[in-house]
Design an enzyme around this catalytic site. Structure first.
Site, short mmCIF file in Angstrom:
data_model
loop_
_atom_site.label_atom_id
_atom_site.label_comp_id
_atom_site.label_asym_id
_atom_site.label_seq_id
_atom_site.Cartn_x
_atom_site.Cartn_y
_atom_site.Cartn_z
CB ALA A 64 35.52 35.24 7.11
N GLY A 107 39.95 32.59 7.05
CA GLY A 107 39.12 31.42 7.29
C GLY A 107 39.41 30.28 6.34
CD GLU A 110 40.74 30.80 11.24
OE1 GLU A 110 40.96 31.11 12.42
OE2 GLU A 110 39.79 31.29 10.58
CD GLU A 130 42.22 35.85 10.11
OE1 GLU A 130 41.66 34.77 9.85
OE2 GLU A 130 43.47 35.98 10.11
#
Length: 256
Positions: A64, A107, A110, A130
């Site tokens: 992210a 991310g 993911e 994270e």
């Protein structure tokens, strides 16, 4: 410059590129929105039978975009409703192949796990780091990773933020294949072309039953499989496939 784009490299195959090279394909809100829109459109397009998701030859997605969220509050994050954007990828009816070179972090990992297959280059690195910046995965990392590799391997990655290389990912069940770095895109397209040449109704039913069955009891999952199997006997492609087999000729699938 578009931060994502699509090409059609082969009949029946669409490829979605992440294109934020200066940010190592970090996933900001704009990228998530564009990805969701691409997957919605391609998912509704009957000419698309398989989708390849790529970050290019150097990096898949570094995670992210921290700059995009560092000073956000809880209500702001809630109102973004990013789960709806991720759902557009998860709900895509066609098989999705992630072609992973370089980093697939946070991310990015993911995102790769939203695919149905992951083709990893030898330089690929996967992680859910994270926890090292004071948060936790928020787009399926705790759940999809655990389903892919099991509780104990997932906890090791999630609680420490440690990374794994491509060979480790393959052994753990986080990758489908590992190939040389310069072969990742070619191998992903090769598999996509193979899938695109198969009867699309059967392909979609296989994907739907596998995903739905993961969270069902064995009896329920077997019932889903049985009903989908029976349903396909009302398709033209089932008749064509079995007749072609008996007549010893290549089948021609229509998608019906």
């Amino acid at each position: 410059m578009e931060e994502t784009w699509i090409d059609r490299p082969l009949p029946g195959v669409a490829r979605i590129y992440l294109n934020r090279r200066e940010a190592r394909n970090a996933l900001n809100q704009a990228v998530r929105e564009q990805l969701a829109e691409h997957f919605r459109k391609l998912g509704a397009d009957p000419s698309v039978r398989c989708i390849v998701l790529s970050g290019g030859t150097q990096v898949f997605a570094a995670g992210a975009d921290i700059r995009d969220m560092a000073e956000r509050g809880a209500v702001e994050m809630l109102l973004r409703q990013t789960h709806l954007l991720w759902a557009a990828i998860a709900d895509c009816p066609q098989p999705v192949i992630a072609a992973v070179n370089g980093f697939a972090m946070g991310g990015g990992c993911e995102l790769a796990m939203h695919a149905d297959m992951i083709i990893a280059g030898r330089n690929a690195v996967f992680a859910q780091p994270e926890v090292r910046v004071g948060v936790m995965p928020g787009a399926g990392g705790t759940q999809r990773l655990t389903r892919a590799v099991g509780k104990f391997q997932a906890m090791r990655m999630l609680l420490t933020g440690m990374s794994v290389n491509a060979e480790q990912a393959l052994r753990m069940g986080l990758a489908s294949e590992v190939v040389e770095d310069d072969q990742v895109q070619l191998r992903a397209l090769e598999l996509a072309e193979q899938i695109a040449g198969l009867p699309p109704l059967a392909v979609k039913q296989i994907k739907e039953v596998v995903l739905a069955g993961q969270d069902a009891s064995l009896d329920t999952a077997l019932m889903l499989e049985r009903k989908a199997f029976q349903l396909l006997f009302d398709s033209a492609d089932q008749k064509e496939g079995m007749r072609a087999f008996l007549e010893k000729r290549p089948p021609t699938y229509s998608g019906y």
